[in-house]
Design an enzyme around this catalytic site. Structure first.
Site, PDB file in Angstrom:
ATOM      1  N   ALA A  16     -10.783  -3.368  -5.095  1.00  0.00           N
ATOM      2  CA  ALA A  16     -11.716  -2.251  -4.965  1.00  0.00           C
ATOM      3  C   ALA A  16     -10.985  -1.136  -4.224  1.00  0.00           C
ATOM      4  O   ALA A  16      -9.958  -1.379  -3.576  1.00  0.00           O
ATOM      5  CB  ALA A  16     -12.934  -2.695  -4.176  1.00  0.00           C
TER       6      ALA A  16
ATOM      7  N   GLY B  68     -11.067  -7.236  -6.074  1.00  0.00           N
ATOM      8  CA  GLY B  68     -11.895  -6.877  -7.227  1.00  0.00           C
ATOM      9  C   GLY B  68     -11.122  -6.930  -8.523  1.00  0.00           C
ATOM     10  O   GLY B  68     -11.708  -7.122  -9.587  1.00  0.00           O
TER      11      GLY B  68
ATOM     12  N   GLU C 268     -11.360 -10.448  -9.534  1.00  0.00           N
ATOM     13  CA  GLU C 268     -12.762 -10.680  -9.946  1.00  0.00           C
ATOM     14  C   GLU C 268     -13.013 -10.095 -11.333  1.00  0.00           C
ATOM     15  O   GLU C 268     -13.729 -10.674 -12.148  1.00  0.00           O
ATOM     16  CB  GLU C 268     -13.706 -10.079  -8.905  1.00  0.00           C
ATOM     17  CG  GLU C 268     -13.683 -10.832  -7.584  1.00  0.00           C
ATOM     18  CD  GLU C 268     -14.562 -10.188  -6.553  1.00  0.00           C
ATOM     19  OE1 GLU C 268     -14.275  -9.035  -6.166  1.00  0.00           O
ATOM     20  OE2 GLU C 268     -15.544 -10.819  -6.124  1.00  0.00           O
TER      21      GLU C 268
ATOM     22  N   GLU D 251      -9.738 -10.526   0.539  1.00  0.00           N
ATOM     23  CA  GLU D 251     -10.790  -9.792   1.244  1.00  0.00           C
ATOM     24  C   GLU D 251     -10.914 -10.163   2.720  1.00  0.00           C
ATOM     25  O   GLU D 251     -11.173  -9.314   3.559  1.00  0.00           O
ATOM     26  CB  GLU D 251     -12.145  -9.997   0.550  1.00  0.00           C
ATOM     27  CG  GLU D 251     -12.290  -9.228  -0.749  1.00  0.00           C
ATOM     28  CD  GLU D 251     -11.683  -9.922  -1.951  1.00  0.00           C
ATOM     29  OE1 GLU D 251     -10.919 -10.885  -1.790  1.00  0.00           O
ATOM     30  OE2 GLU D 251     -11.980  -9.466  -3.071  1.00  0.00           O
TER      31      GLU D 251
HETATM   32  N1  T1G Z   1      -7.595   0.637  -2.196  1.00  0.00           N
HETATM   33  C1  T1G Z   1      -7.118   1.881  -1.927  1.00  0.00           C
HETATM   34  N2  T1G Z   1      -5.806   2.168  -1.738  1.00  0.00           N
HETATM   35  C2  T1G Z   1      -4.951   1.128  -1.821  1.00  0.00           C
HETATM   36  C3  T1G Z   1      -5.372  -0.195  -2.089  1.00  0.00           C
HETATM   37  C4  T1G Z   1      -6.771  -0.414  -2.293  1.00  0.00           C
HETATM   38  N3  T1G Z   1      -7.253  -1.611  -2.602  1.00  0.00           N
HETATM   39  N4  T1G Z   1      -4.265  -0.992  -2.108  1.00  0.00           N
HETATM   40  C5  T1G Z   1      -3.208  -0.197  -1.853  1.00  0.00           C
HETATM   41  N5  T1G Z   1      -3.609   1.068  -1.681  1.00  0.00           N
HETATM   42  C6  T1G Z   1      -2.747   2.225  -1.429  1.00  0.00           C
HETATM   43  C7  T1G Z   1      -2.082   2.146  -0.068  1.00  0.00           C
HETATM   44  O1  T1G Z   1      -2.939   2.671   0.931  1.00  0.00           O
HETATM   45  C8  T1G Z   1      -0.848   3.002  -0.298  1.00  0.00           C
HETATM   46  O2  T1G Z   1      -1.293   4.355  -0.255  1.00  0.00           O
HETATM   47  C9  T1G Z   1      -0.485   2.708  -1.751  1.00  0.00           C
HETATM   48  O3  T1G Z   1      -1.675   2.191  -2.362  1.00  0.00           O
HETATM   49  C10 T1G Z   1       0.623   1.683  -1.888  1.00  0.00           C
HETATM   50  O4  T1G Z   1       0.221   0.547  -1.116  1.00  0.00           O
HETATM   51  C11 T1G Z   1     -14.874  -5.945  -4.413  1.00  0.00           C
HETATM   52  C12 T1G Z   1     -14.272  -5.824  -1.770  1.00  0.00           C
HETATM   53  C13 T1G Z   1      -1.350  -3.992  -3.771  1.00  0.00           C
HETATM   54  C14 T1G Z   1       0.156  -5.617  -2.574  1.00  0.00           C
HETATM   55  O5  T1G Z   1      -6.796  -6.055  -0.209  1.00  0.00           O
HETATM   56  O6  T1G Z   1      -2.201  -5.606  -0.623  1.00  0.00           O
HETATM   57  O7  T1G Z   1     -11.401  -5.681  -3.741  1.00  0.00           O
HETATM   58  O8  T1G Z   1       0.170   5.065   1.658  1.00  0.00           O
HETATM   59  O9  T1G Z   1       2.143   0.609   0.495  1.00  0.00           O
HETATM   60  O10 T1G Z   1       3.649  -2.526  -0.429  1.00  0.00           O
HETATM   61  O11 T1G Z   1     -14.447  -8.154  -3.790  1.00  0.00           O
HETATM   62  O12 T1G Z   1      -1.195  -2.362  -1.374  1.00  0.00           O
HETATM   63  O13 T1G Z   1       0.893   5.453  -0.719  1.00  0.00           O
HETATM   64  O14 T1G Z   1      -1.047   6.749   0.233  1.00  0.00           O
HETATM   65  O15 T1G Z   1       0.650  -1.426   0.302  1.00  0.00           O
HETATM   66  O16 T1G Z   1       3.670  -2.192  -2.979  1.00  0.00           O
HETATM   67  C15 T1G Z   1      -8.835  -6.113  -2.005  1.00  0.00           C
HETATM   68  C16 T1G Z   1      -4.647  -4.279  -0.750  1.00  0.00           C
HETATM   69  C17 T1G Z   1      -9.641  -4.894  -1.668  1.00  0.00           C
HETATM   70  C18 T1G Z   1      -5.160  -5.308  -1.743  1.00  0.00           C
HETATM   71  C19 T1G Z   1       0.856  -3.250  -2.964  1.00  0.00           C
HETATM   72  N6  T1G Z   1      -7.470  -5.755  -2.322  1.00  0.00           N
HETATM   73  N7  T1G Z   1      -3.372  -3.734  -1.159  1.00  0.00           N
HETATM   74  O17 T1G Z   1       1.722  -3.281  -1.852  1.00  0.00           O
HETATM   75  O18 T1G Z   1       2.223  -0.809  -1.577  1.00  0.00           O
HETATM   76  S1  T1G Z   1     -11.312  -5.284  -1.235  1.00  0.00           S
HETATM   77  C20 T1G Z   1      -6.545  -5.727  -1.348  1.00  0.00           C
HETATM   78  C21 T1G Z   1      -2.231  -4.464  -0.996  1.00  0.00           C
HETATM   79  C22 T1G Z   1     -11.966  -5.828  -2.699  1.00  0.00           C
HETATM   80  C23 T1G Z   1     -13.826  -6.905  -3.912  1.00  0.00           C
HETATM   81  C24 T1G Z   1     -13.261  -6.534  -2.583  1.00  0.00           C
HETATM   82  C25 T1G Z   1      -0.950  -3.744  -1.340  1.00  0.00           C
HETATM   83  C26 T1G Z   1      -0.335  -4.179  -2.686  1.00  0.00           C
HETATM   84  P1  T1G Z   1      -0.251   5.477   0.260  1.00  0.00           P
HETATM   85  P2  T1G Z   1       1.338  -0.305  -0.352  1.00  0.00           P
HETATM   86  P3  T1G Z   1       2.933  -2.232  -1.704  1.00  0.00           P
END
Ligand code: T1G
Length: 673
Positions: free
Chosen positions: A72, A111, A114, A134
């Site tokens: 998400a 998400g 999911e 999450e």
């Molecule tokens: N939402 C918004 N921005 C995100 C993002 C996300 N989920 N994931 C990464 N970014 C942005 C990050 O801020 C950075 O921005 C750029 O992407 C590169 O990220 C409904 C509620 C995917 C393994 O927890 O683990 O889904 O600094 O530097 O090292 O049930 O990003 O460039 O402006 O980390 O290559 C669940 C979180 C969300 C995954 C990539 N998902 N992201 O790593 O790049 S909650 C997560 C990561 C959810 C549902 C629930 C990592 C990555 P900027 P990065 P990376």
């Protein structure tokens, strides 16, 4: 140049392309295809379009860029949720009368996973990682993940994945039947081909929605309570893991729609919690820290192909492992052959442990070891691009080393010191290249701890700083830029924290009371347990070399007394605690020693409550952090949080000392209970 009068058509991040009887829905929302409102809207519309077209037999959902949907859009949390809500989008996909196939690559997280689970089939590129992280954001899967995953891989695997937040490679998930097939290349072609088979079926069966797979049967009636107890220890004080267990247990207690509604309630409770707000702050802070907006935009980092590490002690070997494991050649220098060999043996031992624990395979180990070459000659460092000095923590020793490095290394080589508190400016002054000198402060054990303080000295130039910061990320560290002062940021704040802890002993608290209070508050370890583990003499020596040591006679007095009596901590089986047979126990002798010292210093003793202990120590941290910001030693308050979350065991669900200082909890009565 857009004409102000011409309405700009928003570029939709979701497009549909028809490939024969297959509708390919492609998401293109860089950088990670997060499920923003526009993506959710686009998905809903494209799935409806595909289902309304009689020529379409099958739907494939794929993503452009480096990864399938990685979750998400975290930046939307904390704002009023926008429709369509993700659970509704995924339910629509699952109820599609035509088969929906997810084509997976990269890191399919939250998400995104999911979304894949709500499809009817999943095709993945080899090596793709899937996970529900999450809980690392103080959340639980909020779009059916706690209901669909158990139906596909069973309760135990689902509990393990969801409460840990850890990703799993698709090859493992294929064994559970979560992924239908794993392909080596041409993911889209395979997914479309897989889909086409359904379209051609005359009597094609309506796909079975994951939600209609029978919920798994649990034979162990204690299972969920056992998991609650385990997570109460492992994730002490955290709401999300407990809510995750409840949501998964609901799979076995209610029908899918009811359990899904309960999942939503449990998710919203987490999303609205202060713990999740803090952990989302941490997530973005750890990414913002790499943004050096103060550097000139044209600054380019230097290419680093080979590094040297000076000193084959524990730190030097750990640092060498960091670089070799990132594929960078390392020259490890130690003047005495026997010390060099001991270091190389230690490195080989560490890699063997990684192979034994299945963290790496033996081929990777061999490749890494081949990258590390030992030497006793400075002349062998002539071609390295960067040096990290990790020798004895003494200013004289370090200055001599930098004089030699300056003579043998090529002019463009960067010279870094791993010192944890010595003055980098003074070290830089003995070289002819002060603009290329800085600190790269690793935390022990260097090959495990993610934190790296990159210490900018007065003359360090932008290119040197940027090169070190990017090199830190390349070796898997969270690099934080800091300025020169005694202890830089982390250790300077830790010293203020330790001084407050020692002062409390003189006022009547015991080491055990202080440690327990801070561990109950969420710190990984209490200050006195840490002191005994790392050695009380390390802080003692550093304080003696601190030119700005406070004149207050009670400053760290208990710690100094113990060192003067040879009680250095675990390594002498006596420190703030006694360690009979290696088991930590309170030591009445220490209590008596401190009472007598307090009497000598005329400090009245009193009963001190846990809340007072917590407030005193956290306030000491915050006040030192505020001074550090005023003095420009840290760029942002959030950078200080990143240092404390990744180097000192500060509880992630409290966001870091500076975030916590602005939270409502800082003044809550809980701290004074
Ligand atoms: N939402 C918004 N921005 C995100 C993002 C996300 N989920 N994931 C990464 N970014 C942005 C990050 O801020 C950075 O921005 C750029 O992407 C590169 O990220 C409904 C509620 C995917 C393994 O927890 O683990 O889904 O600094 O530097 O090292 O049930 O990003 O460039 O402006 O980390 O290559 C669940 C979180 C969300 C995954 C990539 N998902 N992201 O790593 O790049 S909650 C997560 C990561 C959810 C549902 C629930 C990592 C990555 P900027 P990065 P990376």
């Amino acid at each position: 140049m857009t004409n102000k009068l011409t309405p700009v058509t928003p570029v939709t991040p979701v497009k549909i392309v028809i490939e024969g009887s297959v509708a390919l829905i492609n998401i293109d929302n860089p950088p990670v295809n997060a499920l923003s409102q526009a993506v959710r809207q686009g998905l809903m519309e494209c799935v409806a379009t595909a289902n309304s077209d009689p020529n379409i037999g099958t739907i494939v959902i794929a993503c452009s860029g480096r990864t399938f949907v990685a979750g998400a859009d975290i930046s939307e949390f904390g704002k009023p949720p926008l429709e369509p809500h993700l659970p509704d989008v995924l339910n629509a996909i699952e109820q599609s009368p035509k088969p929906v196939i997810a084509a997976l690559h990269g890191t399919v997280l939250g998400g995104g996973f999911e979304l894949a689970l709500s499809c009817h089939y999943r095709i993945a590129l080899a090596g793709t990682k899937c996970g529900l992280p999450e809980v690392t954001l103080g959340l639980i899967p909020g779009a059916g993940g706690t209901q669909r995953l158990p139906r596909l891989c069973g309760i135990e695997k689902a509990l393990e994945m969801i409460t840990s937040g850890k990703s799993v490679v698709v090859e493992d998930l294929q064994a559970f039947g979560v992924v239908e097939s794993v392909v080596g290349e041409n993911l889209l072609g395979h997914a479309i081909e897989y889909g086409a088979q359904f379209s051609s079926q005359i009597d094609r069966k309506t796909p079975v929605p994951t939600s209609q797979i029978p919920a798994p049967v649990v034979t162990n009636s204690q299972l969920f309570d056992q998991w609650r107890a385990k997570l109460a220890r492992r994730a002490r004080g955290q709401l999300a893991p407990q809510n995750a267990i409840q949501a998964i247990e609901n799979t076995t207690l209610y029908c899918f729609p009811e359990a899904l509604a309960k999942e939503r309630e449990l998710f919203v409770e987490c999303r609205n919690s202060s713990q999740s707000a803090a952990m989302r702050h941490a997530f973005f802070a750890e990414r913002q820290v790499a943004k050096l907006d103060f550097l000139k935009t044209e600054t380019q980092a230097l290419p680093i192909a080979k590094v040297a590490v000076i000193g084959a002690g524990t730190m030097g070997c750990g640092i060498a492992i960091c670089f070799a494991s990132a594929g960078i050649a390392v020259r490890l220098l130690e003047l005495k052959a026997e010390n060099l060999q001991r270091g190389l043996n230690l490195i080989a031992e560490r890699y063997a442990q990684s192979v034994d624990s299945d963290r790496i395979d033996s081929q990777t180990r061999d490749q890494c070891l081949a990258l590390i070459q030992g030497t006793c000659l400075y002349e062998d460092l002539a071609d390295v691009d960067l040096v990290i000095e990790a020798a004895f923590e003494n200013a004289e020793v370090k200055r001599d080393i930098f004089v030699q490095l300056d003579q043998v290394c090529k002019p463009s080589a960067i010279l870094a010191s791993n010192t944890s508190y010595l003055d980098i400016n003074a070290i830089a002054e003995v070289t002819a290249r002060p603009e290329k000198v800085l600190g790269m402060h690793f935390f022990s054990p260097a090959h495990i701890m993610k934190l790296l303080e990159v210490v900018r000295a007065h003359k360090t130039d932008d290119q040197t700083l940027l090169t070190a910061m990017k090199l830190g990320k390349r070796i898997g560290k969270i690099a934080v830029p800091v300025g020169v002062c005694y202890g830089f940021v982390g250790n300077r704040m830790y010293s203020a924290y330790g001084a407050a802890a020692n002062q409390l002993l003189l006022e009547g608290a015991t080491p055990e009371q202080v440690d327990q209070a801070m561990e109950d508050w969420g710190m990984a370890m209490g200050p006195f347990a840490v002191a005994d583990l790392s050695g009380i003499d390390i802080g003692y020596k550093a304080r003696r070399e601190n030119p700005h040591r406070p004149s207050d006679p009670s400053f760290f007095r208990p710690a100094d007394l113990l060192v003067q009596q040879g009680r250095l901590g675990q390594k002498t089986e006596a420190g703030f605690y006694a360690y009979p047979g290696g088991k930590k126990q309170p030591d009445p002798e220490v209590i008596q020693l401190i009472i007598e010292e307090a009497r000598r210093l005329k400090i009245p003793q009193r009963i001190i409550r846990p809340g007072d202990i917590q407030r005193r120590l956290i306030t000491a941290l915050i006040k030192e952090g505020e001074k550090i910001l005023e003095q420009g030693i840290a760029v942002r308050a959030a950078d200080i949080d990143v240092i404390w979350l990744n180097g000192y065991g500060f509880p992630r669900y409290r966001g870091g000392p500076m975030y916590f200082a602005n939270s409502s909890e800082f003044d809550s009565p809980a701290l004074s209970s």
